[in-house]
Scaffold this active site. Structure first.
Site, short mmCIF file in Angstrom:
data_model
loop_
_atom_site.label_atom_id
_atom_site.label_comp_id
_atom_site.label_asym_id
_atom_site.label_seq_id
_atom_site.Cartn_x
_atom_site.Cartn_y
_atom_site.Cartn_z
CD GLU A 47 3.35 -6.08 13.77
OE1 GLU A 47 2.75 -6.30 12.70
OE2 GLU A 47 3.24 -5.02 14.40
CB CYS A 198 -8.18 7.40 7.44
SG CYS A 198 -8.40 7.74 5.67
CB CYS A 204 -12.57 13.45 8.86
SG CYS A 204 -12.75 12.45 7.38
CB CYS A 209 -8.40 13.32 10.64
SG CYS A 209 -7.11 13.11 9.38
#
Length: 307
Positions: A47, A198, A204, A209
């Site tokens: 992270e 996205c 898409c 998606c």
């Protein structure tokens, strides 16, 4: 924040929305090694590294870092100058992040007996661990986080559910949408959606998606977003045509090809370039994605939205 309640932005069939996303993620997602562990230490390292670096570039640096300091105790015992030098050598952004990561390791050992806090509030007390990183580690290591809201998630919520560009609105809608007790898979899934399907220029159809059926942007063709101030090329695209099919079938119910075609393209001609063969191919994609059903009736193909 907008005066509308968070519930107002979400579809009524919220459980189906959740199921579609989780199935999409579970079936196929990018493989990153930190997704294969629940150990908070390597997750924290990933992270911190990814705050300024693309994930694909983080993989090698992350592996090298853990080879050199495989445990939180190893990192805490390291010379800080070595940690900063590693950060610089691997072009991982601000060196302060290396210093904070090293100090956080010491705090885990000295203040928490070598055991990471398990919730976002506790994790946020570690040096350099802000709200987003704390929540991510709580989610991915302990399945004990809130809904993660990063730039990708904001873009998804803005486009899919027309959530206003307002931090409080994003936080409330994201939390309402996340299934209780499922922060690990959910946060991974919605961030994957923003990173794969996205993106600033949406993919898409090619990325399959799972939210096209409900997506405001897919229906209207407007794919602007808080981090996408200008409209990506859309006019005349296959994505636009698919959106028109879904919108038309939603409005009119079952339609034969020659009734549907002119509502999708004004230049539809049954035997032309944009005719029955073209429309069958388009509908076939939608059927494969579980959005449309096709039936033969009296020698004619008819289409309807799948329930």
């Amino acid at each position: 924040m907008s005066e509308a309640s968070p519930e107002a932005y979400l579809p009524a069939d919220r459980d189906r929305v959740r199921t579609r996303l989780i199935e999409w993620y579970t079936d196929d997602h990018r493989e990153y090694p930190w997704r294969e562990t629940t150990d908070p230490y390597p997750i924290l390292v990933s992270e911190v590294m990814s705050q300024q670096t693309q994930l694909d570039r983080v993989v090698d640096a992350w592996a090298d870092f853990l080879d050199r300091w495989p445990t939180i105790a190893d990192l805490a015992a390291a010379d800080r100058a070595d940690v900063v030098g590693f950060w610089t050598d691997h072009s991982l952004g601000y060196n302060n992040r290396a210093k904070y990561l090293h100090e956080a390791a010491r705090e885990v050992l000295e203040d928490h007996d070598g055991t990471f806090p398990r919730d976002p509030d506790g994790l946020q007390e570690l040096m350099g661990v802000g709200p987003y990183t704390a929540n991510a580690v709580a989610s991915f290591a302990f399945d004990n986080g809130d809904a993660v809201v990063d730039t990708n998630v904001k873009r998804v919520l803005y486009r899919a559910f027309d959530v206003p560009d307002d931090d409080e609105a994003f936080e409330l809608v994201a939390q309402l949408l996340m299934p209780d007790g499922d922060s690990r898979v959910w946060n991974n899934a919605i961030m994957e959606l923003g990173g794969v399907a996205c993106e600033k220029t949406p993919a898409c159809d090619s990325a399959g998606c799972p939210w096209r059926e409900w997506c405001h942007a897919y229906e209207t063709g407007d794919f602007t977003a808080p981090d996408v101030p200008t409209q990506p090329d859309f006019e005349g695209s296959r994505r636009q045509m698919r959106g028109r099919v879904v919108r038309t079938l939603n409005e009119h119910g079952e339609l034969a090809l020659d009734k549907l075609g002119p509502r999708v393209r004004v230049d539809y001609a049954p035997d032309g370039d944009y005719g029955r063969e073209w429309l069958r191919d388009l509908l076939g994609d939608l059927a494969d994605d579980g959005m449309v059903d096709l039936r033969e009736r009296d020698g004619t193909t008819v289409a309807t939205l799948r329930e």
